[in-house]
Design a protein around this motif. Sequence first.
Motif, PDB file in Angstrom:
ATOM      1  N   ARG A 102      -0.113  12.315   6.716  1.00 22.95           N
ATOM      2  CA  ARG A 102      -0.854  12.998   5.661  1.00 22.95           C
ATOM      3  C   ARG A 102      -2.190  12.326   5.327  1.00 22.95           C
ATOM      4  O   ARG A 102      -3.068  12.941   4.764  1.00 22.95           O
ATOM      5  CB  ARG A 102       0.005  13.136   4.398  1.00 22.95           C
ATOM      6  CG  ARG A 102       0.361  11.827   3.704  1.00 22.95           C
ATOM      7  CD  ARG A 102       1.453  12.072   2.640  1.00 22.95           C
ATOM      8  NE  ARG A 102       1.663  10.960   1.722  1.00 22.95           N
ATOM      9  CZ  ARG A 102       2.380   9.867   2.000  1.00 22.95           C
ATOM     10  NH1 ARG A 102       2.940   9.733   3.191  1.00 22.95           N
ATOM     11  NH2 ARG A 102       2.521   8.923   1.092  1.00 22.95           N
TER      12      ARG A 102
ATOM     13  N   THR B 199       0.855  -1.194   0.000  1.00 25.26           N
ATOM     14  CA  THR B 199       0.000   0.000   0.000  1.00 25.26           C
ATOM     15  C   THR B 199       0.889   1.242   0.000  1.00 25.26           C
ATOM     16  O   THR B 199       2.106   1.134  -0.128  1.00 25.26           O
ATOM     17  CB  THR B 199      -0.909  -0.004   1.243  1.00 25.26           C
ATOM     18  OG1 THR B 199      -0.067  -0.175   2.383  1.00 25.26           O
ATOM     19  CG2 THR B 199      -1.932  -1.123   1.182  1.00 25.26           C
ATOM     20  N   GLY B 200       0.281   2.412   0.131  1.00 26.53           N
ATOM     21  CA  GLY B 200       1.052   3.664   0.129  1.00 26.53           C
ATOM     22  C   GLY B 200       0.795   4.432  -1.160  1.00 26.53           C
ATOM     23  O   GLY B 200       0.045   3.977  -2.038  1.00 26.53           O
ATOM     24  N   SER B 201       1.441   5.578  -1.292  1.00 23.09           N
ATOM     25  CA  SER B 201       1.225   6.405  -2.492  1.00 23.09           C
ATOM     26  C   SER B 201       1.910   5.807  -3.708  1.00 23.09           C
ATOM     27  O   SER B 201       1.422   5.922  -4.832  1.00 23.09           O
ATOM     28  CB  SER B 201       1.804   7.805  -2.286  1.00 23.09           C
ATOM     29  OG  SER B 201       1.299   8.373  -1.122  1.00 23.09           O
ATOM     30  N   THR B 202       3.063   5.178  -3.481  1.00 24.32           N
ATOM     31  CA  THR B 202       3.869   4.707  -4.605  1.00 24.32           C
ATOM     32  C   THR B 202       3.121   3.738  -5.527  1.00 24.32           C
ATOM     33  O   THR B 202       3.175   3.895  -6.745  1.00 24.32           O
ATOM     34  CB  THR B 202       5.181   4.062  -4.088  1.00 24.32           C
ATOM     35  OG1 THR B 202       5.750   4.934  -3.113  1.00 24.32           O
ATOM     36  CG2 THR B 202       6.163   3.848  -5.214  1.00 24.32           C
ATOM     37  N   PRO B 203       2.420   2.721  -4.996  1.00 26.58           N
ATOM     38  CA  PRO B 203       1.828   1.745  -5.926  1.00 26.58           C
ATOM     39  C   PRO B 203       0.526   2.183  -6.597  1.00 26.58           C
ATOM     40  O   PRO B 203      -0.016   1.417  -7.416  1.00 26.58           O
ATOM     41  CB  PRO B 203       1.589   0.511  -5.044  1.00 26.58           C
ATOM     42  CG  PRO B 203       1.566   0.988  -3.657  1.00 26.58           C
ATOM     43  CD  PRO B 203       2.335   2.261  -3.599  1.00 26.58           C
TER      44      PRO B 203
ATOM     45  N   GLY C 221       7.236  -1.199  -1.452  1.00 26.47           N
ATOM     46  CA  GLY C 221       7.663   0.198  -1.495  1.00 26.47           C
ATOM     47  C   GLY C 221       8.805   0.314  -0.495  1.00 26.47           C
ATOM     48  O   GLY C 221       9.230  -0.671   0.117  1.00 26.47           O
ATOM     49  N   ILE C 222       9.306   1.506  -0.327  1.00 23.71           N
ATOM     50  CA  ILE C 222      10.389   1.713   0.647  1.00 23.71           C
ATOM     51  C   ILE C 222      10.029   2.948   1.466  1.00 23.71           C
ATOM     52  O   ILE C 222       9.587   3.958   0.913  1.00 23.71           O
ATOM     53  CB  ILE C 222      11.738   1.858  -0.100  1.00 23.71           C
ATOM     54  CG1 ILE C 222      12.912   2.157   0.834  1.00 23.71           C
ATOM     55  CG2 ILE C 222      11.699   2.923  -1.168  1.00 23.71           C
ATOM     56  CD1 ILE C 222      14.263   2.165   0.121  1.00 23.71           C
ATOM     57  N   GLY C 223      10.183   2.841   2.777  1.00 24.06           N
ATOM     58  CA  GLY C 223       9.903   3.999   3.629  1.00 24.06           C
ATOM     59  C   GLY C 223      11.067   4.973   3.601  1.00 24.06           C
ATOM     60  O   GLY C 223      12.199   4.580   3.311  1.00 24.06           O
TER      61      GLY C 223
ATOM     62  N   HIS D 244      12.302   1.361   5.835  1.00 25.65           N
ATOM     63  CA  HIS D 244      11.540   0.162   6.176  1.00 25.65           C
ATOM     64  C   HIS D 244      11.006  -0.508   4.917  1.00 25.65           C
ATOM     65  O   HIS D 244      10.859   0.113   3.869  1.00 25.65           O
ATOM     66  CB  HIS D 244      10.417   0.466   7.192  1.00 25.65           C
ATOM     67  CG  HIS D 244       9.265   1.258   6.685  1.00 25.65           C
ATOM     68  ND1 HIS D 244       8.443   1.988   7.509  1.00 25.65           N
ATOM     69  CD2 HIS D 244       8.756   1.439   5.443  1.00 25.65           C
ATOM     70  CE1 HIS D 244       7.491   2.569   6.797  1.00 25.65           C
ATOM     71  NE2 HIS D 244       7.667   2.249   5.544  1.00 25.65           N
TER      72      HIS D 244
ATOM     73  N   LYS E  86      13.055   9.577  -1.630  1.00 26.53           N
ATOM     74  CA  LYS E  86      13.412   8.166  -1.469  1.00 26.53           C
ATOM     75  C   LYS E  86      14.867   7.905  -1.887  1.00 26.53           C
ATOM     76  O   LYS E  86      15.372   6.788  -1.756  1.00 26.53           O
ATOM     77  CB  LYS E  86      12.478   7.269  -2.290  1.00 26.53           C
ATOM     78  CG  LYS E  86      11.017   7.345  -1.881  1.00 26.53           C
ATOM     79  CD  LYS E  86      10.792   6.717  -0.528  1.00 26.53           C
ATOM     80  CE  LYS E  86       9.407   6.945   0.038  1.00 26.53           C
ATOM     81  NZ  LYS E  86       8.358   6.225  -0.631  1.00 26.53           N
TER      82      LYS E  86
HETATM   83  P1  PGA Z   1       4.717   5.512   0.228  1.00 29.69           P
HETATM   84  O1  PGA Z   1       5.075   4.461   1.366  1.00 29.69           O
HETATM   85  O2  PGA Z   1       4.513   4.711  -1.016  1.00 29.69           O
HETATM   86  O3  PGA Z   1       3.436   6.155   0.692  1.00 29.69           O
HETATM   87  O4  PGA Z   1       5.860   6.457   0.108  1.00 29.69           O
HETATM   88  C1  PGA Z   1       6.051   3.501   1.126  1.00 29.69           C
HETATM   89  C2  PGA Z   1       6.328   2.712   2.382  1.00 29.69           C
HETATM   90  O5  PGA Z   1       6.221   3.268   3.492  1.00 29.69           O
HETATM   91  O6  PGA Z   1       6.703   1.532   2.271  1.00 29.69           O
END
Ligand code: PGA
Length: 253
Positions: free
Chosen positions: A168, A37-41, A133-135, A139, A203
């Motif tokens: 957000r 999940t998240g904005s990236t996908p 995704g990558i934090g 993470h 990122k």
């Molecule tokens: P993001 O989150 O796609 O919203 O940046 C990625 C993640 O935390 O793994």
Amino acid sequence: MAKFIIAKDHNQVGEIGAQIISDQIKLKPASVLGLATGSTPIPLYQHLVRLYQQGVLDFAAVKSFNLDEYAGLSADHPQSYHAFMDENLFSRINIAKENIHILDGLAQDPEQQCQSFEEEIKKAGGIDLQLLGIGNNDHIGFNEPASVFICDTHVVDLTDSTREANRRFFSSLEEVPTQALTMGIRTIMAARKILLILNGQNKAAAIEKAFLNVIDPQVPVSILQLHPDVTVVGDEAALGGLKKQAPSLFASS
Ligand code: PGA
């Protein structure tokens, strides 16, 4: 060695990522997908939906396991990852309800829930392709920087930086859950194929730390250096710096 692909923008990251997932499903219609999940996908899911609508993709036999879920949020909470997946993908494709697996944020016994999630993955034959995704804090899933890698699906305390990054989506920081359930590092690493997507300047430092330094549980994503089949797709803002510092990583792209 990981394969790196630079896309022209966020949308193209999604397009290329969707193509990789589409190839996987065509090769094996009963694929087991690990989803994120998240904005990236979001653009990636839009492209998967388009491919489904065009009749190119059939999800009837696909099984899915999501990386993580917030503890304390019900499936119908608008910020739950159940709701995210339903809105962005599941309600728009023909995946069977019984083939969808997402950890339950309200489980009475979260540890037991994590254990049965692991068993379900095994029963399904393991994950064929895991989307990640990558934090900003490196993470993957909700495997936060720590002194050790935690292997199996588990309950985790979210770091302040993760709660701040995800604020957000909520009306205040106080509303961002303090805990989550997440696949562990071994769960992720056991996937046969990993697709890591990222975009944006924020990122860049995370991906550089991941692939330029030693493997370190303080940089959870760095474990991917040990996976035999990782594809990283990112835009120029996210991957340009890495390419400059380590052009050899991009030699095969
Ligand atoms: P993001 O989150 O796609 O919203 O940046 C990625 C993640 O935390 O793994």
